[in-house]
Write an enzyme that holds these catalytic residues in place. Structure first.
Site, PDB file in Angstrom:
ATOM      1  N   LEU A  35      61.812  10.632   2.245  1.00  0.00           N
ATOM      2  CA  LEU A  35      61.317  11.512   1.181  1.00  0.00           C
ATOM      3  C   LEU A  35      61.088  12.932   1.690  1.00  0.00           C
ATOM      4  O   LEU A  35      60.957  13.871   0.911  1.00  0.00           O
ATOM      5  CB  LEU A  35      60.035  10.953   0.552  1.00  0.00           C
ATOM      6  CG  LEU A  35      60.121   9.567  -0.076  1.00  0.00           C
ATOM      7  CD1 LEU A  35      58.950   9.348  -1.021  1.00  0.00           C
ATOM      8  CD2 LEU A  35      61.426   9.336  -0.822  1.00  0.00           C
ATOM      9  N   GLY A  40      65.049  13.853   0.847  1.00  0.00           N
ATOM     10  CA  GLY A  40      64.162  13.987  -0.308  1.00  0.00           C
ATOM     11  C   GLY A  40      64.459  15.166  -1.214  1.00  0.00           C
ATOM     12  O   GLY A  40      63.704  15.428  -2.155  1.00  0.00           O
ATOM     13  N   ALA A  45      53.035   8.899  -2.458  1.00  0.00           N
ATOM     14  CA  ALA A  45      54.484   8.813  -2.663  1.00  0.00           C
ATOM     15  C   ALA A  45      54.959   7.366  -2.544  1.00  0.00           C
ATOM     16  O   ALA A  45      55.916   6.962  -3.223  1.00  0.00           O
ATOM     17  CB  ALA A  45      55.206   9.709  -1.663  1.00  0.00           C
ATOM     18  N   SER A  54      58.998  23.972  -3.183  1.00  0.00           N
ATOM     19  CA  SER A  54      58.705  24.044  -4.625  1.00  0.00           C
ATOM     20  C   SER A  54      58.564  25.493  -5.115  1.00  0.00           C
ATOM     21  O   SER A  54      59.078  25.818  -6.194  1.00  0.00           O
ATOM     22  CB  SER A  54      57.435  23.253  -4.960  1.00  0.00           C
ATOM     23  OG  SER A  54      57.698  21.881  -4.822  1.00  0.00           O
ATOM     24  N   ASN A  67      51.117  13.715  -9.463  1.00  0.00           N
ATOM     25  CA  ASN A  67      51.700  14.844  -8.712  1.00  0.00           C
ATOM     26  C   ASN A  67      51.830  16.104  -9.560  1.00  0.00           C
ATOM     27  O   ASN A  67      52.200  17.155  -9.050  1.00  0.00           O
ATOM     28  CB  ASN A  67      53.076  14.474  -8.128  1.00  0.00           C
ATOM     29  CG  ASN A  67      54.159  14.492  -9.177  1.00  0.00           C
ATOM     30  OD1 ASN A  67      53.945  14.047 -10.305  1.00  0.00           O
ATOM     31  ND2 ASN A  67      55.316  15.016  -8.844  1.00  0.00           N
ATOM     32  N   LYS A 118      47.345  13.300  -3.916  1.00  0.00           N
ATOM     33  CA  LYS A 118      47.865  12.681  -5.151  1.00  0.00           C
ATOM     34  C   LYS A 118      46.959  11.603  -5.753  1.00  0.00           C
ATOM     35  O   LYS A 118      47.051  11.318  -6.942  1.00  0.00           O
ATOM     36  CB  LYS A 118      49.241  12.075  -4.881  1.00  0.00           C
ATOM     37  CG  LYS A 118      50.290  13.147  -4.693  1.00  0.00           C
ATOM     38  CD  LYS A 118      51.658  12.594  -4.473  1.00  0.00           C
ATOM     39  CE  LYS A 118      52.585  13.768  -4.213  1.00  0.00           C
ATOM     40  NZ  LYS A 118      53.967  13.390  -4.050  1.00  0.00           N
ATOM     41  N   TYR A 129      62.139  16.506   3.176  1.00  0.00           N
ATOM     42  CA  TYR A 129      63.356  17.321   3.045  1.00  0.00           C
ATOM     43  C   TYR A 129      63.357  18.514   3.992  1.00  0.00           C
ATOM     44  O   TYR A 129      64.273  19.327   3.967  1.00  0.00           O
ATOM     45  CB  TYR A 129      63.534  17.777   1.596  1.00  0.00           C
ATOM     46  CG  TYR A 129      62.326  18.467   1.015  1.00  0.00           C
ATOM     47  CD1 TYR A 129      62.037  19.796   1.304  1.00  0.00           C
ATOM     48  CD2 TYR A 129      61.446  17.768   0.201  1.00  0.00           C
ATOM     49  CE1 TYR A 129      60.914  20.415   0.796  1.00  0.00           C
ATOM     50  CE2 TYR A 129      60.310  18.381  -0.319  1.00  0.00           C
ATOM     51  CZ  TYR A 129      60.050  19.706  -0.008  1.00  0.00           C
ATOM     52  OH  TYR A 129      58.936  20.320  -0.507  1.00  0.00           O
TER      53      TYR A 129
HETATM   54  P1  NAP Z   1      49.778  10.581   1.440  1.00  0.00           P
HETATM   55  O1  NAP Z   1      49.285  10.117   0.130  1.00  0.00           O
HETATM   56  O2  NAP Z   1      48.834  11.276   2.353  1.00  0.00           O
HETATM   57  O3  NAP Z   1      50.385   9.291   2.212  1.00  0.00           O
HETATM   58  C1  NAP Z   1      50.886   9.366   3.515  1.00  0.00           C
HETATM   59  C2  NAP Z   1      51.030   7.946   4.076  1.00  0.00           C
HETATM   60  O4  NAP Z   1      51.601   8.048   5.384  1.00  0.00           O
HETATM   61  C3  NAP Z   1      49.704   7.176   4.212  1.00  0.00           C
HETATM   62  O5  NAP Z   1      49.923   5.831   3.891  1.00  0.00           O
HETATM   63  C4  NAP Z   1      49.382   7.328   5.692  1.00  0.00           C
HETATM   64  O6  NAP Z   1      48.688   6.221   6.227  1.00  0.00           O
HETATM   65  C5  NAP Z   1      50.781   7.327   6.305  1.00  0.00           C
HETATM   66  N1  NAP Z   1      50.782   7.999   7.585  1.00  0.00           N
HETATM   67  C6  NAP Z   1      50.415   9.285   7.845  1.00  0.00           C
HETATM   68  N2  NAP Z   1      50.593   9.556   9.151  1.00  0.00           N
HETATM   69  C7  NAP Z   1      51.047   8.412   9.724  1.00  0.00           C
HETATM   70  C8  NAP Z   1      51.381   8.047  11.051  1.00  0.00           C
HETATM   71  N3  NAP Z   1      51.331   8.921  12.058  1.00  0.00           N
HETATM   72  N4  NAP Z   1      51.793   6.781  11.284  1.00  0.00           N
HETATM   73  C9  NAP Z   1      51.889   5.887  10.271  1.00  0.00           C
HETATM   74  N5  NAP Z   1      51.580   6.176   8.983  1.00  0.00           N
HETATM   75  C10 NAP Z   1      51.155   7.418   8.726  1.00  0.00           C
HETATM   76  O7  NAP Z   1      51.034  11.571   1.274  1.00  0.00           O
HETATM   77  P2  NAP Z   1      52.164  11.556   0.119  1.00  0.00           P
HETATM   78  O8  NAP Z   1      51.791  12.502  -0.934  1.00  0.00           O
HETATM   79  O9  NAP Z   1      52.446  10.133  -0.202  1.00  0.00           O
HETATM   80  O10 NAP Z   1      53.416  12.231   0.895  1.00  0.00           O
HETATM   81  C11 NAP Z   1      54.033  11.552   1.943  1.00  0.00           C
HETATM   82  C12 NAP Z   1      55.337  12.242   2.343  1.00  0.00           C
HETATM   83  O11 NAP Z   1      56.298  12.164   1.288  1.00  0.00           O
HETATM   84  C13 NAP Z   1      55.184  13.719   2.676  1.00  0.00           C
HETATM   85  O12 NAP Z   1      56.000  13.999   3.797  1.00  0.00           O
HETATM   86  C14 NAP Z   1      55.704  14.407   1.442  1.00  0.00           C
HETATM   87  O13 NAP Z   1      56.245  15.701   1.736  1.00  0.00           O
HETATM   88  C15 NAP Z   1      56.826  13.453   1.016  1.00  0.00           C
HETATM   89  N6  NAP Z   1      57.120  13.565  -0.432  1.00  0.00           N
HETATM   90  C16 NAP Z   1      58.310  14.111  -0.824  1.00  0.00           C
HETATM   91  C17 NAP Z   1      58.614  14.219  -2.170  1.00  0.00           C
HETATM   92  C18 NAP Z   1      59.925  14.802  -2.614  1.00  0.00           C
HETATM   93  O14 NAP Z   1      60.032  15.258  -3.758  1.00  0.00           O
HETATM   94  N7  NAP Z   1      60.939  14.759  -1.791  1.00  0.00           N
HETATM   95  C19 NAP Z   1      57.693  13.779  -3.134  1.00  0.00           C
HETATM   96  C20 NAP Z   1      56.509  13.214  -2.696  1.00  0.00           C
HETATM   97  C21 NAP Z   1      56.219  13.120  -1.340  1.00  0.00           C
HETATM   98  P3  NAP Z   1      47.097   6.021   6.054  1.00  0.00           P
HETATM   99  O15 NAP Z   1      46.910   5.628   4.616  1.00  0.00           O
HETATM  100  O16 NAP Z   1      46.793   4.954   7.017  1.00  0.00           O
HETATM  101  O17 NAP Z   1      46.484   7.357   6.381  1.00  0.00           O
END
Ligand code: NAP
Length: 283
Positions: free
Chosen positions: A229, A252, A136, A22, A93, A72, A231
């Site tokens: 998602l 992503g 996300a 970003s 976000n 978020k 990248y």
């Molecule tokens: P978040 O709110 O922390 O959510 C992460 C999720 O993944 C939670 O449900 C968590 O489970 C689960 N998780 C984490 N580690 C795990 C594991 N080892 N095994 C199984 N489940 C696991 O994070 P977020 O903001 O949604 O972001 C998630 C990902 O999406 C990141 O990699 C981020 O970079 C990517 N993203 C990309 C974009 C884009 O523009 N391309 C936009 C948004 C997000 P628990 O709830 O059980 O902890």
């Protein structure tokens, strides 16, 4: 870019945040727009979020910020106003400073949808699977229903969290086709899915693992889409496995671009230079 005494500050709050593209994307856009802004990374631990937001509030030149993993949802009670789209999704976000304090919105749903909307698919007949149930994932659920998917399956590791996710998302989005499952159910769901989306951090940065293995991906129908998602790296292990099996891989980066463009417009009130931002991302 010349930083002066009147430069306004934008940034991204996350943990980890070092992988984020970003800053590169937004600073390229800011330079092309000729605006006196700078966009910086703010690494913030989850338990320090409220302190960080209070600090940013006291710095008058901070005009807004993005939030990424894991903030978020935790940001929501710290805001003064939340837009309808962010309230419906239940995740924020993008935040800007308004006359009466912080205003939060969600640009992830828009960004998530852009690369899918150009794909020729009969979405009305394609169930989707979402791996993870965080911020996300909420945007992905909203996006899949907007596309027309009849059923959206969310896979998580905590049954209590999943129940809560189902309750709030069904109520907020007013949908009937949301189902939640633990990871043990994944193999039964994959053969019918047209789209599987990784919203966990598994495979991000230096982590070279995949949330699903090759055998599991092999259960998916021909032509199904594997959407990560993440990248960084490009491609992730998940997408390498999907490509080798003839599935359609999607990372992503296009989502990052389009959620970022809308965020920049939200902060500055000016149209974002999408081609400049795409070039900065190597798209
Ligand atoms: P978040 O709110 O922390 O959510 C992460 C999720 O993944 C939670 O449900 C968590 O489970 C689960 N998780 C984490 N580690 C795990 C594991 N080892 N095994 C199984 N489940 C696991 O994070 P977020 O903001 O949604 O972001 C998630 C990902 O999406 C990141 O990699 C981020 O970079 C990517 N993203 C990309 C974009 C884009 O523009 N391309 C936009 C948004 C997000 P628990 O709830 O059980 O902890």
């Amino acid at each position: 870019m010349q930083v002066s005494g009147t430069t306004k500050i934008l940034g991204i709050i996350g943990n980890p945040v070092g992988h984020s593209l970003s800053p590169i994307m937004h600073n390229a856009a800011i330079a092309a727009m000729g605006l006196n802004y700078i966009y910086v990374p703010f690494p913030v631990e989850i338990q320090e979020l409220a302190t960080a937001i209070k600090g940013l509030e006291a710095i008058a030149s901070v005009s807004g910020f993005n939030l990424t993993i894991p903030h978020k949802q935790e940001i929501m009670p710290l805001l003064n106003e939340i837009t309808d789209v962010a309230r419906a999704v239940g995740a924020v976000n993008t935040v800007k400073r308004g006359d009466r304090g912080w205003i939060g919105t969600n640009t992830d749903v828009h960004g998530f949808l852009v690369p899918l909307q150009v794909m020729e698919r009969d979405w009305q007949h394609l169930p989707a699977i979402i791996l993870g149930s965080g911020g996300a994932a909420k945007a992905a659920v909203a996006g899949c229903f907007e596309l027309g998917c009849p059923v959206v399956h969310v896979i998580g590791r905590d049954e209590l969290k999943l129940k809560e996710f189902h309750l709030t998302m069904t109520r907020q989005l007013r949908v009937h086709g949301l189902r939640v499952h633990t990871w043990s159910q994944l193999d039964n769901l994959l053969p019918l899915a047209g789209l599987v989306i990784n919203t966990t951090p598994i495979g991000m940065g230096t982590d070279s693992s995949s949330p699903v293995n090759s055998q599991q991906l092999g259960l998916m129908p021909k032509g199904a889409i594997a959407y990560d998602l993440i990248y960084t790296p490009r491609p992730t292990k998940f997408l390498q496995l999907a490509q080798a099996l003839g599935l359609t891989p999607l990372d992503g980066l296009t989502m990052l671009l389009h959620q970022g463009a809308i965020a920049l417009e939200f902060w500055t009130g000016h149209p974002a230079p999408i081609s400049v931002m795409a070039e900065a991302l190597g798209l």
